[in-house]
Design a protein around this motif. Sequence first.
Motif, PDB file in Angstrom:
ATOM      1  N   ASP A  20      -9.958  13.992  53.782  1.00  0.00           N
ATOM      2  CA  ASP A  20     -10.551  12.718  53.632  1.00  0.00           C
ATOM      3  C   ASP A  20      -9.776  12.328  55.142  1.00  0.00           C
ATOM      4  O   ASP A  20      -8.627  11.854  54.967  1.00  0.00           O
ATOM      5  CB  ASP A  20     -10.314  11.926  52.627  1.00  0.00           C
ATOM      6  N   GLY A  22      -9.313   9.369  58.079  1.00  0.00           N
ATOM      7  CA  GLY A  22      -9.561   7.993  58.666  1.00  0.00           C
ATOM      8  C   GLY A  22      -8.885   7.708  59.501  1.00  0.00           C
ATOM      9  O   GLY A  22      -7.926   8.408  60.065  1.00  0.00           O
ATOM     10  N   GLY A  80     -14.715  14.691  54.569  1.00  0.00           N
ATOM     11  CA  GLY A  80     -15.278  13.722  54.629  1.00  0.00           C
ATOM     12  C   GLY A  80     -14.463  12.839  55.835  1.00  0.00           C
ATOM     13  O   GLY A  80     -13.234  12.580  55.687  1.00  0.00           O
ATOM     14  N   SER A  81     -15.343  12.534  56.775  1.00  0.00           N
ATOM     15  CA  SER A  81     -14.561  11.846  58.020  1.00  0.00           C
ATOM     16  C   SER A  81     -15.339  10.591  58.340  1.00  0.00           C
ATOM     17  O   SER A  81     -16.339  10.376  58.206  1.00  0.00           O
ATOM     18  CB  SER A  81     -14.750  12.974  59.199  1.00  0.00           C
ATOM     19  N   ASP A 125     -17.551   9.707  55.655  1.00  0.00           N
ATOM     20  CA  ASP A 125     -16.677   9.522  54.557  1.00  0.00           C
ATOM     21  C   ASP A 125     -17.156   8.578  53.547  1.00  0.00           C
ATOM     22  O   ASP A 125     -17.098   8.642  52.219  1.00  0.00           O
ATOM     23  CB  ASP A 125     -15.263   8.451  55.076  1.00  0.00           C
ATOM     24  N   ALA A 126     -18.275   7.797  54.126  1.00  0.00           N
ATOM     25  CA  ALA A 126     -18.949   6.789  53.189  1.00  0.00           C
ATOM     26  C   ALA A 126     -20.246   7.591  52.214  1.00  0.00           C
ATOM     27  O   ALA A 126     -20.293   7.292  50.972  1.00  0.00           O
ATOM     28  CB  ALA A 126     -19.665   5.752  53.681  1.00  0.00           C
ATOM     29  N   ALA A 128     -19.455  10.757  51.375  1.00  0.00           N
ATOM     30  CA  ALA A 128     -18.750  11.489  50.708  1.00  0.00           C
ATOM     31  C   ALA A 128     -18.408  10.539  49.370  1.00  0.00           C
ATOM     32  O   ALA A 128     -18.273  11.114  48.329  1.00  0.00           O
ATOM     33  CB  ALA A 128     -17.353  11.797  51.085  1.00  0.00           C
ATOM     34  N   MET A 129     -18.131   9.291  49.458  1.00  0.00           N
ATOM     35  CA  MET A 129     -17.810   8.503  48.509  1.00  0.00           C
ATOM     36  C   MET A 129     -19.033   8.147  47.398  1.00  0.00           C
ATOM     37  O   MET A 129     -19.099   8.368  46.518  1.00  0.00           O
ATOM     38  CB  MET A 129     -17.560   6.854  49.065  1.00  0.00           C
ATOM     39  N   VAL A 149     -18.544   1.115  50.677  1.00  0.00           N
ATOM     40  CA  VAL A 149     -16.985   0.831  50.832  1.00  0.00           C
ATOM     41  C   VAL A 149     -16.930  -0.545  51.805  1.00  0.00           C
ATOM     42  O   VAL A 149     -17.240  -0.319  52.680  1.00  0.00           O
ATOM     43  CB  VAL A 149     -16.341   2.159  51.508  1.00  0.00           C
ATOM     44  N   GLY A 307     -13.310   9.654  48.539  1.00  0.00           N
ATOM     45  CA  GLY A 307     -13.585  10.361  49.815  1.00  0.00           C
ATOM     46  C   GLY A 307     -13.216  11.892  49.416  1.00  0.00           C
ATOM     47  O   GLY A 307     -14.102  13.036  49.667  1.00  0.00           O
ATOM     48  N   ALA A 311     -16.081  14.978  49.083  1.00  0.00           N
ATOM     49  CA  ALA A 311     -16.011  15.867  50.100  1.00  0.00           C
ATOM     50  C   ALA A 311     -16.063  17.229  49.284  1.00  0.00           C
ATOM     51  O   ALA A 311     -16.798  18.323  49.520  1.00  0.00           O
ATOM     52  CB  ALA A 311     -14.870  15.969  50.845  1.00  0.00           C
TER      53      ALA A 311
END
Length: 331
Positions: A20, A22, A80-81, A125-126, A128-129, A149, A307, A311
């Motif tokens: 994850d 960020g 997840g990026s 990333d969103a 993945a969430m 998010v 996240g 992923a």
Amino acid sequence: MSSRQSEFPLPNDGLIAALDIGGTKIAGALVDQDGVLIHRARRTTPARESADVLLGAVCDVLGSLAASPLWERVGAVGIGSAGPIDLAHGTVSPVNIPAWRNFPLAESVARHPDVGHRQVTLAGDAVAMTAAEHRHGAARGHRNALCLVVSTGVGAGLVLNGSVHHGLTGNAGHLGHISIDFDGEACPCGARGCLESIASGTAITRHALTLGWQAPLTADTAGVAASARAGDAAAIAAFDRAARAVAAGIAATAALVEIDIAVVGGGVAQSGEVFFEPLARHLRRYAAMPFLKELRVVPAELGPDAGLVGAAVLASAEESPVPVVLGHGSR
């Protein structure tokens, strides 16, 4: 549901290595099929450093995961990026990581010597969430959902017809950058009046200060929330404005694709009822069409580990988006 973690994995479970990435942290974990985090690693993101230094931090996290005796049970790697991302090319261009512009993250991770033959799957990333909340959290059992998010930024993802929807480039559901206020302030993305510029934690704090809020200790979202709970008018108004913007975005999305639930996580959502009460109230106002009457908004369940869990979900065989990158052992 809070973060789930286990000291001892169940026998015969395959594992996924999840990352994850960020602007503040690079987190990693080995995740089992139930979404339980078995082993963790974490580094601070060197967000202002060069692309190579950033990749080095990612490789450090991967190396820490690979040092676990459980690594031999890992079947794939999920990432997840922060984005935007480009699924077709496996690249990322995070707004808050300046050195990564069209950076080949999937290919770079696939070349890590410990990845071997394992496939590498990239997602925003969103998104993945969203995958995490759909498989293991508050959107479980819903075929059409929006997951958000709301934190220092505003990200979102969609579940349509029972599947996570990535879109053409992997950025579908980017709700933070729809325009809520046509004459609003300029957003770093280039547009004006974006939802993110009104509803993010930073925006809530900034607006509260302009309304005369006096920060008791530190000027941040948690401080504004504490003041709102104590009845401070400026703090209440700042949260109401943010909730109204989020409600408008949710209602617009629901009118477009007919979701029946919106799941909201992130730091702002952790403020509790000072955010969710006005959010529900404004949603009733904006979701006015008869087919939207059953739409409801609920807090996310998986917390800051969503996240990583997502992923892992996306890297599993049945959820993996196309394309994936194969590690060097299969080339």
